[in-house]
Design a protein around this motif. Structure first.
Motif, PDB file in Angstrom:
ATOM      1  N   GLU A   1       0.829  -1.203   0.000  1.00 48.09           N
ATOM      2  CA  GLU A   1       0.000   0.000   0.000  1.00 48.09           C
ATOM      3  C   GLU A   1       0.867   1.258   0.000  1.00 48.09           C
ATOM      4  O   GLU A   1       0.609   2.202  -0.747  1.00 48.09           O
ATOM      5  CB  GLU A   1      -0.939  -0.001   1.218  1.00 48.09           C
ATOM      6  CG  GLU A   1      -1.831   1.209   1.315  1.00 48.09           C
ATOM      7  CD  GLU A   1      -2.857   1.318   0.204  1.00 48.09           C
ATOM      8  OE1 GLU A   1      -3.285   2.463  -0.082  1.00 48.09           O
ATOM      9  OE2 GLU A   1      -3.238   0.305  -0.395  1.00 48.09           O
ATOM     10  N   MET A   2       1.911   1.271   0.808  1.00 49.32           N
ATOM     11  CA  MET A   2       2.797   2.434   0.853  1.00 49.32           C
ATOM     12  C   MET A   2       3.522   2.631  -0.473  1.00 49.32           C
ATOM     13  O   MET A   2       3.613   3.746  -0.979  1.00 49.32           O
ATOM     14  CB  MET A   2       3.802   2.303   1.998  1.00 49.32           C
ATOM     15  CG  MET A   2       3.164   2.457   3.349  1.00 49.32           C
ATOM     16  SD  MET A   2       4.248   2.399   4.803  1.00 49.32           S
ATOM     17  CE  MET A   2       5.769   1.747   4.268  1.00 49.32           C
ATOM     18  N   LEU A   3       4.034   1.546  -1.045  1.00 45.35           N
ATOM     19  CA  LEU A   3       4.769   1.662  -2.306  1.00 45.35           C
ATOM     20  C   LEU A   3       3.890   2.190  -3.428  1.00 45.35           C
ATOM     21  O   LEU A   3       4.302   3.059  -4.193  1.00 45.35           O
ATOM     22  CB  LEU A   3       5.367   0.307  -2.699  1.00 45.35           C
ATOM     23  CG  LEU A   3       6.588  -0.122  -1.902  1.00 45.35           C
ATOM     24  CD1 LEU A   3       6.881  -1.603  -2.122  1.00 45.35           C
ATOM     25  CD2 LEU A   3       7.794   0.724  -2.282  1.00 45.35           C
ATOM     26  N   LYS A   4       2.682   1.681  -3.551  1.00 47.19           N
ATOM     27  CA  LYS A   4       1.807   2.070  -4.656  1.00 47.19           C
ATOM     28  C   LYS A   4       1.080   3.394  -4.406  1.00 47.19           C
ATOM     29  O   LYS A   4       1.015   4.233  -5.290  1.00 47.19           O
ATOM     30  CB  LYS A   4       0.781   0.968  -4.952  1.00 47.19           C
ATOM     31  CG  LYS A   4       1.378  -0.238  -5.626  1.00 47.19           C
ATOM     32  CD  LYS A   4       1.803   0.070  -7.055  1.00 47.19           C
ATOM     33  CE  LYS A   4       2.248  -1.204  -7.750  1.00 47.19           C
ATOM     34  NZ  LYS A   4       2.346  -1.079  -9.187  1.00 47.19           N
ATOM     35  N   SER A   5       0.541   3.592  -3.212  1.00 46.50           N
ATOM     36  CA  SER A   5      -0.277   4.784  -2.953  1.00 46.50           C
ATOM     37  C   SER A   5       0.541   5.999  -2.526  1.00 46.50           C
ATOM     38  O   SER A   5       0.361   7.084  -3.052  1.00 46.50           O
ATOM     39  CB  SER A   5      -1.324   4.489  -1.892  1.00 46.50           C
ATOM     40  OG  SER A   5      -2.241   3.549  -2.378  1.00 46.50           O
ATOM     41  N   GLN A   6       1.418   5.811  -1.562  1.00 47.54           N
ATOM     42  CA  GLN A   6       2.168   6.947  -1.037  1.00 47.54           C
ATOM     43  C   GLN A   6       3.379   7.311  -1.884  1.00 47.54           C
ATOM     44  O   GLN A   6       3.739   8.472  -1.998  1.00 47.54           O
ATOM     45  CB  GLN A   6       2.631   6.657   0.391  1.00 47.54           C
ATOM     46  CG  GLN A   6       1.510   6.545   1.374  1.00 47.54           C
ATOM     47  CD  GLN A   6       1.997   6.161   2.761  1.00 47.54           C
ATOM     48  OE1 GLN A   6       3.177   6.283   3.077  1.00 47.54           O
ATOM     49  NE2 GLN A   6       1.098   5.685   3.590  1.00 47.54           N
ATOM     50  N   HIS A   7       4.018   6.300  -2.482  1.00 45.63           N
ATOM     51  CA  HIS A   7       5.269   6.546  -3.209  1.00 45.63           C
ATOM     52  C   HIS A   7       5.146   6.336  -4.709  1.00 45.63           C
ATOM     53  O   HIS A   7       6.136   6.443  -5.430  1.00 45.63           O
ATOM     54  CB  HIS A   7       6.384   5.685  -2.620  1.00 45.63           C
ATOM     55  CG  HIS A   7       6.596   5.948  -1.163  1.00 45.63           C
ATOM     56  ND1 HIS A   7       7.159   7.123  -0.697  1.00 45.63           N
ATOM     57  CD2 HIS A   7       6.294   5.212  -0.071  1.00 45.63           C
ATOM     58  CE1 HIS A   7       7.204   7.086   0.629  1.00 45.63           C
ATOM     59  NE2 HIS A   7       6.682   5.948   1.031  1.00 45.63           N
TER      60      HIS A   7
END
Length: 178
Positions: free
Chosen positions: A100-106
């Motif tokens: 989730e962090m890799l795709k959405s935030q970064h």
């Protein structure tokens, strides 16, 4: 192996079905030999010289174990073709957060891959959290994926990619037909 229902354990699956995996997994670059696409453990990948990681004639991806941090990868995301997040046991969900962090935030644009002990019940959520492909070992999951027997619920308790909610809202609070 043209029959999609008879795929071996560990075959790569994506929304379009099973396909050959262009990557091999190796512990070192030397072990990979001349393979044009390889996935290396995080520590090994980080230890490579920048010019080796960015070589145009070879794709070098990185495998990240649940207990490893993705922080060292963040400034280099645009140079990574594939990140394989590991699921050594179906009940270890730490890689969901990383996805989730890799795709959405970064905004990671490369392939995000779930690898390991994935159960069929987890597949829909994995797709919603940003995974592009799965390389699973669980026999029942492989069979259900081969049969395109994937079920999802129309309403989600957790917001995620593809949950069709407005940012800051939760789908389980949505009134049907509204």
């Amino acid at each position: 192996m043209s029959d999609i229902s008879e795929k071996p354990s560990g075959e790569l699956w994506g929304r379009e079905g099973f396909r050959e995996d262009p990557y091999i997994t190796a512990e070192t670059l030397e072990e990979a030999g001349d393979a044009p696409a390889v996935i290396l453990p995080l520590a090994v990948w980080l230890g490579l010289e920048e010019d080796v990681r960015n070589a145009t004639n070879r794709k070098i991806g990185v495998a990240v174990a649940p207990g490893e941090s993705i922080e060292p990868l963040l400034p280099l995301l645009d140079t990574i073709p594939v990140i394989a997040l590991q699921f050594p046991a179906f009940n270890d969900g730490r890689s969901y957060s990383k996805a989730e962090m890799l795709k959405s935030q970064h905004q990671f644009k490369g392939e995000l891959r779930a690898v390991g002990d994935v159960l069929i019940d987890q597949v829909a959520y994995m797709l919603r959290t940003g995974f592009d492909t799965l390389k699973v070992t669980h026999a029942v999951t492989l069979t259900r994926l081969a049969d395109h027997n994937l079920h999802d619920t129309p309403v989600y308790y957790q917001p995620g990619r593809g949950s069709h909610t407005t940012p800051g809202t939760y789908s389980w609070r949505r009134v049907p037909g509204a």
